[in-house]
Every structure is written in structure tokens, then in C-alpha cells.
Scaffold this motif. Sequence first.
Motif, PDB file in Angstrom:
ATOM      1  N   ARG B  68      -9.211   4.182  11.632  1.00  0.00           N
ATOM      2  CA  ARG B  68      -8.812   3.576  10.603  1.00  0.00           C
ATOM      3  C   ARG B  68      -7.686   2.604  10.973  1.00  0.00           C
ATOM      4  O   ARG B  68      -7.668   1.836  10.474  1.00  0.00           O
ATOM      5  CB  ARG B  68      -7.703   4.275  10.145  1.00  0.00           C
ATOM      6  N   SER B 231      -0.702  -5.243   1.039  1.00  0.00           N
ATOM      7  CA  SER B 231      -0.856  -3.631   0.417  1.00  0.00           C
ATOM      8  C   SER B 231      -0.773  -3.359  -0.665  1.00  0.00           C
ATOM      9  O   SER B 231      -0.685  -2.795  -1.327  1.00  0.00           O
ATOM     10  CB  SER B 231       0.111  -2.826   1.491  1.00  0.00           C
ATOM     11  N   GLN B 234      -3.967  -3.323  -3.568  1.00  0.00           N
ATOM     12  CA  GLN B 234      -5.184  -2.136  -3.160  1.00  0.00           C
ATOM     13  C   GLN B 234      -5.666  -2.948  -1.760  1.00  0.00           C
ATOM     14  O   GLN B 234      -6.422  -1.788  -1.605  1.00  0.00           O
ATOM     15  CB  GLN B 234      -5.476  -1.503  -3.694  1.00  0.00           C
ATOM     16  N   SER B 236      -6.426  -2.469   2.043  1.00  0.00           N
ATOM     17  CA  SER B 236      -5.749  -1.626   3.001  1.00  0.00           C
ATOM     18  C   SER B 236      -5.868  -2.441   4.723  1.00  0.00           C
ATOM     19  O   SER B 236      -6.587  -2.139   5.685  1.00  0.00           O
ATOM     20  CB  SER B 236      -7.429  -0.940   3.416  1.00  0.00           C
ATOM     21  N   ARG B 240      -0.938  -0.361   5.721  1.00  0.00           N
ATOM     22  CA  ARG B 240      -0.901   0.358   3.975  1.00  0.00           C
ATOM     23  C   ARG B 240      -1.766   1.152   4.753  1.00  0.00           C
ATOM     24  O   ARG B 240      -1.720   2.349   4.161  1.00  0.00           O
ATOM     25  CB  ARG B 240      -2.133  -0.119   3.184  1.00  0.00           C
ATOM     26  N   VAL B 241      -3.279   0.993   5.927  1.00  0.00           N
ATOM     27  CA  VAL B 241      -3.740   1.939   6.322  1.00  0.00           C
ATOM     28  C   VAL B 241      -2.194   3.199   7.350  1.00  0.00           C
ATOM     29  O   VAL B 241      -2.673   4.626   7.428  1.00  0.00           O
ATOM     30  CB  VAL B 241      -4.802   1.883   7.781  1.00  0.00           C
ATOM     31  N   GLN B 243       0.776   3.665   6.175  1.00  0.00           N
ATOM     32  CA  GLN B 243       1.770   4.396   5.387  1.00  0.00           C
ATOM     33  C   GLN B 243       0.133   5.725   4.712  1.00  0.00           C
ATOM     34  O   GLN B 243       1.057   6.247   4.838  1.00  0.00           O
ATOM     35  CB  GLN B 243       1.503   3.683   4.460  1.00  0.00           C
ATOM     36  N   ASP B 244      -0.720   5.481   3.945  1.00  0.00           N
ATOM     37  CA  ASP B 244      -1.398   5.989   4.449  1.00  0.00           C
ATOM     38  C   ASP B 244      -2.107   7.882   5.429  1.00  0.00           C
ATOM     39  O   ASP B 244      -1.384   8.971   5.004  1.00  0.00           O
ATOM     40  CB  ASP B 244      -3.226   5.699   4.132  1.00  0.00           C
ATOM     41  N   GLN B 247       1.384   9.710   5.051  1.00  0.00           N
ATOM     42  CA  GLN B 247       1.951  10.343   4.224  1.00  0.00           C
ATOM     43  C   GLN B 247       0.360  11.559   4.295  1.00  0.00           C
ATOM     44  O   GLN B 247       1.395  12.650   4.548  1.00  0.00           O
ATOM     45  CB  GLN B 247       1.153   9.629   2.549  1.00  0.00           C
ATOM     46  N   THR B 248      -0.462  11.382   5.181  1.00  0.00           N
ATOM     47  CA  THR B 248      -1.018  12.693   5.002  1.00  0.00           C
ATOM     48  C   THR B 248      -1.034  13.186   6.529  1.00  0.00           C
ATOM     49  O   THR B 248      -1.273  14.640   6.974  1.00  0.00           O
ATOM     50  CB  THR B 248      -2.347  11.897   5.490  1.00  0.00           C
TER      51      THR B 248
END
Lengths: 253, 314
Positions: B68, B231, B234, B236, B240-241, B243-244, B247-248
Motif C-alpha cells: 500500500r 489527502s 480523499q 490515496s 494518506r496511505v 496515515q491510514d 491508524q489501523t
Amino acid sequence: MTAMVKAEGVHKSFGLVEVLKGIDLEVKSGEVFCLIGPSGSGKSTFLRCINHLEKINAGRLYVDGELVGYRQKGDKLYELKDSEVALKRRDIGMVFQRFNLFPHMTALENVMEAPVQVKGASRNQAKERAKELLDRVGLADKAGNYPSQLSGGQQQRVAIARALAMDPKLMLFDEPTSALDPELVGDVLDVMRDLAESGMTMVVVTHEMGFAREVGDSLVFMDGGVVVESGNPRDVLTNPQHERTQAFLSKVL
Amino acid sequence: MTVDIDKSDGPADTPPAGPEAIKAIPVRHYGRYVTAVIALALLGGIVYAFSQGKINWGAIPDYFFNDRILSGVGKTLLLTVLSMAIGIVGGIVLAVMRLSKNPVTSSIAWFYIWFFRGTPVLVQLIVWFNLGLVFEYINLGPFYKDEWSDFMTPFLTALLGLGLNEAAYMAEICRAGLLAVDEGQTEAAHALGMSHAKTLRRIVIPQAMRVIVPPTGNEVINMLKTTSLVSVVQYSELLRVAQDIGQTSGAPAEMLFLAAAWYLLLTSIFSVGQYYLERYYARGSSRSLPATPFQKIRANLLSLSNRSSAGGNA
């Protein structure tokens, strides 16, 4: 002999300043025509009018029998298109005071540029011719050098070769030696002398009175935008008739 | 008087081989040693603080070549290249428009530059994203017809927002470049019978490039970093990737460091490209070109080995 350049009452103004106030003169085919005079007398401006780098405001200017910058139909004048002006400029070579060589090209490429880009000559053909011309101005060994690697005198000789590459019928020289160190002037004048001997029609704006006397066929003294005195260079330079010519020559000779 | 005496004596004493090289004790710059020690100590302190912080450094190499992340890097690069392409083409067109003698085109170009340079690019991006409020549909006659929200994908929003904004900056850079070329060049080309277009293409633009390339390189590097702004619409891209994933995976700060490392890597690569491009367009402008880094390193190594061998002899 026919007239290569003919001026009839040529006027030129920059804004409110009138630089040329009615110039009448005739340059014969094959002659070396020298323009002298103090700074601001309009001699360079007149030279630039000949290949339409400047537009004249009044009068008529002919090169090789054709009107410069306009076409006459009946009693109306039509401005020439840029492409038509460019077509006429091909036949008129010009050498500038500050050389204006293309700094991103070698000496050889400078000389080749116009034949290839304007006349559509093949690169090989243009290269051969460019080498010949560089040889003629004594710079065969500098073909691969960029202008910044050449002295002023060498640059100016490349500039002459560049103009000759278009096989012009008329050459304009705008104070070709004024930006040079005194010791380099001779080389450039030698090339011009050689060119004159080959029968090229040349209009030369110059401060080199020695050159004008030896090589010139006609000479015009300009001051304040008018022709003050003209004639054979040897007569005018040694025995000026007009007061202003006398004053000018007493300062420069 | 003494000078005269020296002159008469000099040639007899000194050999004609040349003057003797000076051997003197150099001045000791103690201040420099002190400041160097202080600077190193501060640097060490910062590195130590980071190493002791609650940051799981091991997560960075784990995710560095994550699929990713790599796709985010790819999208960042794609966006940078395409936005710069729009910016450069648009910039050249705007620069020529601004310099044209036609008052209408030059005014339009002036207005465009005034508007796009005068508003923040983040605001422009959000406006593009929300332009569906103004245009409900897009209708290009027989070619294309759709609802605005379907047409304006995050990618297109990002591309238009960044590209059109960049065009305004590039226009000023190109205009400065064109104006920097001496007028005598144009005159010489015209005197040889070249047309306006050919003069521009063969004579003026190649010389203008020398002025245009360095700031354009800066713009590319800026653009690469500015893409992180998209980012918000929206798209990616890298940030942004990161940060995503952050978070996960429960490592948000680590992923930000990872993104920073990628940006640094990419800008470094672009800088090298810029250096060689500048060299290319500098031809003819200076008597000899400066050495490339490789040439410099080789020269340094050579002089180093010479010095050490000389030291060995002594």
C-alpha cells in the motif's frame, strides 16, 4: 552600375524624437559605402532601417529596386507580412557592434544555423560551407568553440561568417570594431577588406577612418539626422568642405 | 632603496627554477573547535532523545516496502509528474500570452496569474472538490456527459487543483526566462531571415532554459511535497496511505516518519536529476563546466592518495 540601396527622404522618429530627418543617398552595387558621424547622428538607425529592424515613418527606402517593408499598389502602400519581411532579410547580411552570436551554439553551429533553418539546406552541405567560411575568416581551428571561449575579434569574425553563410547580396556593418580591444581591430578589418575585394556591396557604419579611406568607395558624414557631406572618402576625409565635418574630423583623426 | 638592493642581489641568490613554496605554521582557530564540539553535543542529544522516545523504529523498515505504501508512492509520483506537466505547458502558454502584443490575451493571462497565485492551493483543491454545487452536470455535447460528482474523481480534483495552480507560478518563471535573453539575439536571428516562431524555438527558448530550469527544479520538489495536501480530497497518495496504515496498525507516528523518509528519498533523487539538467543547459555559458559529483569524488580521492603517499615518504 545599379543602386543596391536607395533612400529618398527617409524619416524615422522614436516617440517625439526625430532621429532621421530626411536621408537621401544611393549605394551602388559592389561598392563599399561608409557612414561616419558623431554618436546619435542616426547612422546606426539608418542602417537598421535597411533590413527593416526599424520601421521608417516617411520617405521611401529601396533595396535592389524593391521597397523595404511595404508593397506599393497604385498609390497605396501595404505593409508586408512578417514572413515576407523575413524572406527579404535572407539576402541582407548584418554584423552587429556587440556580435550577437548565439551563445548556446558552437562557432560552426552559429554559421550553420540560418542555412539549415531558413533555407532548408542539408546539415552536411551547411557544415561543409560553414567550415569553408570559418577558414576564410581565419578561424578554421575554432569551429568547435563556444562564443564565450573566443576573443571579441574572433567572435566578430564568426559573426561575419554567419552572415556570409546566407550568400547575401548586401552586407550591413554596424560599428563592427567599436566593441573590440584595439589590438583585435586589425583582424576584423582584414576580413572586411578581403570581402570588399571580392566585390561584396557593403554599407559600413564605422569610426575607423583609416579603413574608410583605404577601402571605402563612397563616404557620407551624418550629423543630427541629416547627411551633411558626401563624396569620395579620400576627398571628404582630407579636405572636408562643411564646417561640421571639419569639426568632427579634427576630433577623431 | 632597499627594493633596489634586493633586486640586484635576488637573481644571483635564488635559482631560476622558481620561488620556494611558503612553509608556515597555520593559525589555530580554537573558536571553531569549541563550536564544533557544542554542535555535535546538541546533535547527539537530539538523536538520543529520539532513540529513547516511545517510537517503535522497527515498524518503519517493516512497512517501508509495504504494497500500500508503494502504491501511495506511485500515486504521489504520478500526481507530481502530471501536475508539473500541466503546470509547465500551461506556464509556457500563459507566459507567451502575457508577453504578446494583444492586450486581451495579455490581460487574461495577468488575471489568471493574479487569481491562482493569490489564493492558497489548499483552498483551490477544496473548491474544485465542491464545484458540484455550481455545476450539477458536465456536458461536453456528444463527447461526454455525466454528473459532476462522478466526473470529478479525487484524482482529477487533485490534478486540476495542483496543475492549474502550478501553471500560474510556472508562467512567471517562464516569463522571467524569456525576458532574460538579450534582445540582440532576437535581432540577429531576424536579420538572418528567421521567423518569429523559429527565433523563439531555436534561439530564445534554449537560452531562456538556463534561467528557467533551476527554479523549475525547485517547483518539482515543492510539488512533490505539496501533493501531500491532496489527502484532503480523499486521494490515496503517500501521506494518506501512511496515515491510514498508522491508524489501523497502531503506529501512527512511525508511519509519519516513514512518509517523511520516502519524501526525502524522492526529493533527493529529483535534485540529482535537476543538477544534470542544469549542466546540460549551461553549455556555452561558462568557459568550463563545473565538475560533476563523481568527478569531484574521484579528484578528492586522487589528491587524498597523493597526500597520504607524500606523508608516508616524510
